[in-house]
Design a protein around this motif. Structure first.
Motif, mmCIF file in Angstrom:
data_model
loop_
_atom_site.group_PDB
_atom_site.id
_atom_site.type_symbol
_atom_site.label_atom_id
_atom_site.label_comp_id
_atom_site.label_asym_id
_atom_site.label_seq_id
_atom_site.Cartn_x
_atom_site.Cartn_y
_atom_site.Cartn_z
ATOM 1 N N PRO A 1 -9.192 7.689 4.018
ATOM 2 C CA PRO A 1 -7.816 7.558 4.510
ATOM 3 C C PRO A 1 -7.161 6.205 4.248
ATOM 4 C CG PRO A 1 -9.370 7.421 6.327
ATOM 5 C CD PRO A 1 -10.166 7.818 5.102
ATOM 6 N N GLU A 2 -7.934 5.172 4.029
ATOM 7 C CA GLU A 2 -7.366 3.830 3.829
ATOM 8 C C GLU A 2 -7.231 3.453 2.359
ATOM 9 O OE1 GLU A 2 -6.236 2.121 6.456
ATOM 10 O OE2 GLU A 2 -6.867 3.840 7.665
ATOM 11 N N LEU A 3 -7.502 4.375 1.456
ATOM 12 C CA LEU A 3 -7.453 4.048 0.031
ATOM 13 C C LEU A 3 -6.025 3.780 -0.421
ATOM 14 C CD1 LEU A 3 -8.984 3.728 -2.628
ATOM 15 C CD2 LEU A 3 -8.666 6.180 -3.020
ATOM 16 N N ASP A 4 -5.828 2.659 -1.066
ATOM 17 C CA ASP A 4 -4.544 2.306 -1.668
ATOM 18 C C ASP A 4 -4.594 2.776 -3.113
ATOM 19 O OD1 ASP A 4 -2.315 1.169 -2.827
ATOM 20 O OD2 ASP A 4 -2.662 -0.834 -1.998
ATOM 21 N N TYR A 5 -3.849 3.805 -3.426
ATOM 22 C CA TYR A 5 -3.892 4.421 -4.763
ATOM 23 C C TYR A 5 -3.275 3.540 -5.835
ATOM 24 C CZ TYR A 5 -5.431 8.424 -2.179
ATOM 25 O OH TYR A 5 -6.159 9.245 -1.366
ATOM 26 N N ALA B 1 -3.820 0.222 -5.932
ATOM 27 C CA ALA B 1 -4.769 -0.877 -6.175
ATOM 28 C C ALA B 1 -6.135 -0.412 -5.664
ATOM 29 C CB ALA B 1 -4.320 -2.150 -5.469
ATOM 30 N N ILE B 2 -6.871 0.289 -6.490
ATOM 31 C CA ILE B 2 -8.130 0.907 -6.082
ATOM 32 C C ILE B 2 -9.144 -0.143 -5.656
ATOM 33 C CG2 ILE B 2 -10.032 2.420 -6.768
ATOM 34 C CD1 ILE B 2 -7.201 3.752 -6.600
ATOM 35 N N ASP B 3 -9.682 0.031 -4.469
ATOM 36 C CA ASP B 3 -10.716 -0.843 -3.924
ATOM 37 C C ASP B 3 -12.046 -0.085 -4.013
ATOM 38 O OD1 ASP B 3 -12.480 -2.360 -2.427
ATOM 39 O OD2 ASP B 3 -11.128 -2.584 -0.696
ATOM 40 N N TYR B 4 -12.817 -0.367 -5.039
ATOM 41 C CA TYR B 4 -14.083 0.342 -5.248
ATOM 42 C C TYR B 4 -15.114 -0.024 -4.187
ATOM 43 C CZ TYR B 4 -12.128 2.098 -9.545
ATOM 44 O OH TYR B 4 -11.329 2.748 -10.442
ATOM 45 N N MET C 1 0.834 -1.183 0.000
ATOM 46 C CA MET C 1 0.000 0.000 0.000
ATOM 47 C C MET C 1 0.874 1.240 0.000
ATOM 48 S SD MET C 1 -3.182 0.885 2.416
ATOM 49 C CE MET C 1 -2.971 2.211 3.540
ATOM 50 N N THR C 2 0.554 2.193 -0.846
ATOM 51 C CA THR C 2 1.262 3.457 -0.908
ATOM 52 C C THR C 2 0.716 4.376 0.176
ATOM 53 O OG1 THR C 2 1.460 3.191 -3.285
ATOM 54 C CG2 THR C 2 1.854 5.394 -2.406
ATOM 55 N N THR C 3 1.603 4.983 0.951
ATOM 56 C CA THR C 3 1.131 5.911 1.980
ATOM 57 C C THR C 3 1.516 7.322 1.585
ATOM 58 O OG1 THR C 3 3.145 5.604 3.261
ATOM 59 C CG2 THR C 3 1.263 4.193 3.818
ATOM 60 N N ARG C 4 0.625 8.246 1.887
ATOM 61 C CA ARG C 4 0.830 9.661 1.595
ATOM 62 C C ARG C 4 0.191 10.456 2.709
ATOM 63 N NH1 ARG C 4 -0.080 7.656 -3.580
ATOM 64 N NH2 ARG C 4 1.400 8.448 -5.090
#
Length: 174
Positions: free
Chosen positions: A14-18, A20-23, A1-4
């Motif tokens: 806040p938990e979105l992994d850019y 690997a988009i989890d729709y 997971m990419t953190t920013r």
């Protein structure tokens, strides 16, 4: 997971992994995001890269004195679907979005809205491409539309929306 470091519009996810988009995640968060939507009873049922769907259940609480779904409930569903369609389309770069604001819209009521109604919304992919390709911060205009359909897939209303989107730009990629 990419953190920013996440601010602005994307802070709601806040938990979105850019990478690997989890729709399903976008869908779950979007459902809880707007307290007024919960009051009206709308349900976000789908968010994808191509569209979003918001449902108004067949319920007495959204009907007017004529027994049809109130225009305010129809607008609410269309508005939320439009914003959710943008979230799905811009998901990979939500971290660059400071804000998305509805600037204006039009409504065309076609048939009496009876029973369960679905608002199916899209945003103009050319406009989204401009936002996704931004290399510097700026303000972008986006167009969106929503068709509201009854259970027989009859169009009961059409909405068009004009949005303003403020973007932080490529420096947010660092």
């Amino acid at each position: 997971m990419t953190t920013r470091e996440i601010a602005g519009f994307a802070a709601a996810y806040p938990e979105l992994d850019y990478a690997a988009i989890d729709y399903d995640y976008l869908h779950a968060v979007s459902q809880e995001m707007v307290p007024f939507a919960q009051r009206v009873g709308t349900l976000v049922t789908e968010i994808s890269a191509d569209r979003a769907v918001v449902e108004i259940p067949a319920d007495d609480s959204v009907r007017n004195h004529m027994g049809t779904v109130h225009a305010g409930a129809l607008f609410t569903a269309a508005d939320i679907a439009g914003a959710a369609a943008f979230v799905g389309a811009a998901a990979a770069r939500l971290f660059t979005i400071e804000r998305l604001v509805l600037r204006g819209g039009t409504a065309s009521y076609r048939k009496p809205a009876v029973g369960r109604i679905r608002a199916v919304a899209t945003v103009d992919q050319r406009d989204v491409a401009d936002v996704l390709g931004a290399v510097a911060g700026g303000r972008f205009e986006l167009a969106g539309k929503a068709l509201l359909l009854d259970d027989n897939d009859v169009v009961v209303a059409k909405f068009t929306f004009d949005y303003i989107c403020d973007v932080t730009g490529a420096e947010a990629d660092r």
